[in-house]
Design a protein around this motif. Structure first.
Motif, PDB file in Angstrom:
ATOM      1  N   MET A 105     -11.944  -4.624  -2.958  1.00  0.00           N
ATOM      2  CA  MET A 105     -12.215  -3.260  -3.538  1.00  0.00           C
ATOM      3  C   MET A 105     -13.665  -3.328  -4.084  1.00  0.00           C
ATOM      4  N   ILE A 106     -14.156  -4.506  -4.475  1.00  0.00           N
ATOM      5  CA  ILE A 106     -15.529  -4.660  -5.113  1.00  0.00           C
ATOM      6  C   ILE A 106     -16.674  -4.604  -4.014  1.00  0.00           C
ATOM      7  N   ILE A 107     -15.974  -5.036  -2.868  1.00  0.00           N
ATOM      8  CA  ILE A 107     -17.073  -4.986  -1.613  1.00  0.00           C
ATOM      9  C   ILE A 107     -16.977  -3.705  -1.193  1.00  0.00           C
ATOM     10  N   ASN A 108     -15.850  -3.172  -1.088  1.00  0.00           N
ATOM     11  CA  ASN A 108     -15.831  -1.633  -0.473  1.00  0.00           C
ATOM     12  C   ASN A 108     -15.641  -0.504  -1.573  1.00  0.00           C
ATOM     13  N   VAL A 109     -16.421  -0.521  -2.383  1.00  0.00           N
ATOM     14  CA  VAL A 109     -16.516   0.027  -3.715  1.00  0.00           C
ATOM     15  C   VAL A 109     -16.557   1.752  -3.609  1.00  0.00           C
ATOM     16  N   GLU A 110     -16.943   1.980  -2.384  1.00  0.00           N
ATOM     17  CA  GLU A 110     -16.806   3.690  -2.135  1.00  0.00           C
ATOM     18  C   GLU A 110     -15.438   4.131  -2.039  1.00  0.00           C
ATOM     19  N   SER A 111     -14.516   3.358  -1.608  1.00  0.00           N
ATOM     20  CA  SER A 111     -13.050   3.710  -1.273  1.00  0.00           C
ATOM     21  C   SER A 111     -12.092   2.936  -1.729  1.00  0.00           C
ATOM     22  N   TRP A 112     -12.602   2.265  -2.950  1.00  0.00           N
ATOM     23  CA  TRP A 112     -11.649   1.141  -3.522  1.00  0.00           C
ATOM     24  C   TRP A 112     -10.268   1.502  -3.699  1.00  0.00           C
ATOM     25  N   GLN A 113     -10.094   2.881  -4.089  1.00  0.00           N
ATOM     26  CA  GLN A 113      -8.523   3.310  -4.339  1.00  0.00           C
ATOM     27  C   GLN A 113      -7.742   3.381  -3.406  1.00  0.00           C
ATOM     28  N   SER A 114      -8.210   3.138  -2.031  1.00  0.00           N
ATOM     29  CA  SER A 114      -7.443   3.364  -0.856  1.00  0.00           C
ATOM     30  C   SER A 114      -6.573   2.016  -0.841  1.00  0.00           C
ATOM     31  N   TYR A 115      -6.786   0.710  -1.538  1.00  0.00           N
ATOM     32  CA  TYR A 115      -6.186  -0.430  -1.528  1.00  0.00           C
ATOM     33  C   TYR A 115      -5.049  -0.287  -2.587  1.00  0.00           C
ATOM     34  N   ILE A 116      -4.663   0.539  -3.236  1.00  0.00           N
ATOM     35  CA  ILE A 116      -3.690   0.918  -4.384  1.00  0.00           C
ATOM     36  C   ILE A 116      -2.284   0.662  -3.737  1.00  0.00           C
ATOM     37  N   MET A 117      -1.943   1.066  -2.466  1.00  0.00           N
ATOM     38  CA  MET A 117      -0.787   0.649  -1.968  1.00  0.00           C
ATOM     39  C   MET A 117      -0.253  -0.423  -1.598  1.00  0.00           C
ATOM     40  N   THR A 118      -1.483  -1.451  -1.359  1.00  0.00           N
ATOM     41  CA  THR A 118      -1.281  -2.835  -1.206  1.00  0.00           C
ATOM     42  C   THR A 118      -0.809  -3.401  -2.521  1.00  0.00           C
ATOM     43  N   ILE A 126      -4.785   1.124 -12.026  1.00  0.00           N
ATOM     44  CA  ILE A 126      -4.310   2.523 -12.634  1.00  0.00           C
ATOM     45  C   ILE A 126      -4.905   2.989 -13.632  1.00  0.00           C
ATOM     46  N   LEU A 127      -5.167   1.934 -14.816  1.00  0.00           N
ATOM     47  CA  LEU A 127      -5.849   2.341 -16.024  1.00  0.00           C
ATOM     48  C   LEU A 127      -7.307   2.864 -15.689  1.00  0.00           C
ATOM     49  N   PHE A 128      -7.959   1.915 -15.166  1.00  0.00           N
ATOM     50  CA  PHE A 128      -9.518   2.160 -15.030  1.00  0.00           C
ATOM     51  C   PHE A 128      -9.619   3.488 -13.785  1.00  0.00           C
ATOM     52  N   GLY A 129      -8.722   3.255 -12.878  1.00  0.00           N
ATOM     53  CA  GLY A 129      -8.809   4.505 -11.700  1.00  0.00           C
ATOM     54  C   GLY A 129      -8.591   5.563 -12.177  1.00  0.00           C
ATOM     55  N   SER A 130      -7.523   5.908 -12.968  1.00  0.00           N
ATOM     56  CA  SER A 130      -7.067   7.188 -13.548  1.00  0.00           C
ATOM     57  C   SER A 130      -7.023   8.162 -12.346  1.00  0.00           C
ATOM     58  N   ARG A 131      -7.779   9.163 -12.282  1.00  0.00           N
ATOM     59  CA  ARG A 131      -7.808  10.472 -11.415  1.00  0.00           C
ATOM     60  C   ARG A 131      -7.830   9.814  -9.911  1.00  0.00           C
ATOM     61  N   LEU A 132      -8.770   9.147  -9.546  1.00  0.00           N
ATOM     62  CA  LEU A 132      -8.650   8.610  -8.015  1.00  0.00           C
ATOM     63  C   LEU A 132      -7.652   8.021  -7.750  1.00  0.00           C
TER      64      LEU A 132
END
Length: 235
Positions: free
Chosen positions: A164-177, A218-224
């Motif tokens: 998520m840190i490396i791919n910061v532009e789409s970090w939210q896509s890893y939430i399902m994992t 979830i806390l820091f990502g909120s809307r994304l």
């Protein structure tokens, strides 16, 4: 940022093909503006500086075939040797299991149509199954549930954070994992509490780590994160 002149999509990652129509993406604003249209108003699909990947793809496919053929030969040789030197342990089955897992990893991971998240999910599931099978083949001593799987459930969430840190532009896509890993940890912990499976304190630590990382996301990502979950579940 790349664009698909046919689907009118903006793509944020480094892919060269549109995920919808598999057309070549345009990365220059001027080229997008100059894109020609057909008589019906649709865009003409053109290949703009698209590299010839066919030779590299053929080399990769050849290498995979050679690897699979070599694995089959090694497995057969191991079984023959194990048969003539049998002393109560079918170690050739362990070798065959490892080779089969490696071959499937090659075939599955090099499929360009699968996302990284799906590859992670499948590989994690297969790794857990392989560890349980290996534990069974070596006498069913319980080390898979006590040590191997809990450690894997610690490593996966931490690895996801790094990605998520490396791919910061789409970090939210890893939430399902993260959700999958936390859910599996909780289920195994419940089974351990009710004595269905044997485990150690490592499973409790793994559950804490995976749930803490998920809660932080979830806390820091909120809307994304909320939008990503809605998109995944088509809410």
């Amino acid at each position: 940022m790349a664009k698909c002149i046919r689907c009118k999509l903006e793509i944020k990652d480094d892919t060269m093909m549109c995920p919808l129509c598999n057309g070549v993406l345009v990365r220059d604003e001027e080229e997008f503006a100059k894109a020609e249209k057909n008589s019906d108003g649709t865009y003409v699909s053109r290949s703009i500086s698209y590299p010839d990947v066919a030779p590299a793809l053929r080399r990769m496919q050849t290498a995979i075939r050679v690897a699979i053929f070599s694995a089959v030969i090694v497995a057969v040789v191991a079984m023959v040797v194990n048969y003539y030197t049998y002393k109560g342990v079918m170690w050739s089955l362990i070798v065959a299991l490892g080779l089969a897992y490696g071959c499937f990893t090659l075939l599955y991971s090099f499929n360009t149509r699968r996302s990284l998240q799906r590859i992670i999910h499948v590989q994690a599931i297969l790794a857990i199954i392989a560890m349980i099978a290996l534990d069974y083949l070596t006498g069913h001593q319980g080390w898979a549930m006590k040590y191997a799987i809990p450690i894997a459930l610690m490593v996966i969430p931490v690895g996801i954070v790094v990605m998520m840190i490396i791919n910061v532009e789409s970090w939210q896509s890893y939430i399902m994992t993260e959700i999958s890993c936390a859910s599996l940890s909780v289920v195994l912990l419940i089974l351990a509490i009710f004595k269905v499976i044997n485990s150690t304190i490592l499973l409790l630590i793994a559950t804490g780590i995976s749930c803490a990382i998920l809660a932080g996301t979830i806390l820091f990502g909120s809307r994304l994160v909320s939008d990503e979950i809605k998109r995944r579940f088509r809410v």
